[in-house]
Design an enzyme around this catalytic site. Sequence first.
Site: not given
Ligand code: ATP
Length: 439
Positions: A223, A230, A362, A365, A413
């Site tokens: 990221e 994040h 979020e 998902s 989260r």
């Molecule tokens: P966001 O839109 O918040 O960046 P994402 O759509 O990339 O999330 P997913 O790939 O669907 O997220 O990951 C599933 C879950 O993992 C998310 O709903 C969130 O709770 C968590 N998550 C995703 N990216 C991160 C991150 N960089 N750091 C911490 N938790 C994360």
Amino acid sequence: MGLDGLGSWRRTHYSSEIGPELDGKEVIVLGWIRDIRDLGGIRFLILQDKEGTVQVTVPKDEVNSQVLSKVDLLQRQCCVGVRGLVRRMDKAPGGAEIIPEEIRILGVAKHPLPLDITGKTPAEIDVRLDARVLDLRRTENQAVFRIRHAVLEATRRFLVDRGFIEVHTPKIIASATEGGAALFPIAYFEKEAFLAQSPQLYKEQLVIDFEKVFEIGPVFRAEKSHTRRHVTEFISIDVEEAFVTAEDVMKLAEDLVQYVCKYVKEKCRWELNVLRRDVEVPKVPFKRLTYDEILEDLSDEGMRIPWGEDIPTPAYRLLGRLHPYFYFIVDWPTSLKPFYIKPKDEDERVSEGFDLMWRWIEIASGGTRINDKELLIRRLKEQGLQPESFKYHLKVFDYGMPPHAGWAIGLERLVMMLTGKENIREVILFPRDRFRLTP
Ligand code: ATP
């Protein structure tokens, strides 16, 4: 300063077990000096162990010379053992104190320390993270990480009770799991490999063998965005189940969130009290809002987003104000979801993918997955991915892939929601982000 050995000393009581009923009894307590108060003729040492604190009282004219000489050497955060007699003392915390007969210094603490863990002098998060081990000794952090532990405990109980089996999939992988998100390349002998961004493809494959699987493990995302929610390494709670659809696993997710909230509310009273928080046990079912409804809500507030575009952060903030609770966003455009999410039979432009939101954040998902190999190949191509890179995954679809669905919840989260912490780094022991790789 020379260290004393532990020798034959073993703890007889934790600090929390020292009470007036032990009056006159000899005890051995082990821990760290949290604070020292010197009133001239009498010194008070506050000794902390994993269960709390106890007062060790050192009246100069009542203790022996060994004790007096050791007390002179003590500093805050020294690791010590104290053998002494419990004395009932109404004014002491817990109603009792310990009068020492022997003190052993088991570990030194070099002063000045980078942090004051009593919280009298608060420090910025970066200073605290640099001295994280010390920072974690703060009562507030003890509370945060015990709640995190309770969340994990509750999650495992819940899923195991529902017939899920815990699995661990590889974190070193040969190619991109899902495309999209940036991966961390690593040198793997003569080859390049990557750190896994998600257990997605493996957990889907495993429903052929076990039907209901879950994994709680680290995932890695390169990221670039530096936000308060994040990090580059986090713990993902992943679930995948055969013979169900998105609606079934949404129900599972909301029941889990409800169970975890209830568990933390009941088991973590001390922790919530320290954090001055209450946990509201949410009512299920959570609201299901379609992507179209979300666009309408936003448009009513003057924020227009064309159909098919992702929802940007300011829009999420607005949604959080409109829906200050848990809610699902369903019926996402297929183009916004990963290739393995099933398009609806009646309208391919809309998918069976969902997100679980808490206010503007979020939490999870998921969705119904594609189990038809031809459709999966088509979706890979539509997303600009090479089916060849997924050949091992695609092969598994020739072994009788059942219809299936699942989700991923970001553990941190969930813990942020329960502890009220606004920066995800506060709920990770040793957080990793673009700018932080140590300690
Ligand atoms: P966001 O839109 O918040 O960046 P994402 O759509 O990339 O999330 P997913 O790939 O669907 O997220 O990951 C599933 C879950 O993992 C998310 O709903 C969130 O709770 C968590 N998550 C995703 N990216 C991160 C991150 N960089 N750091 C911490 N938790 C994360």
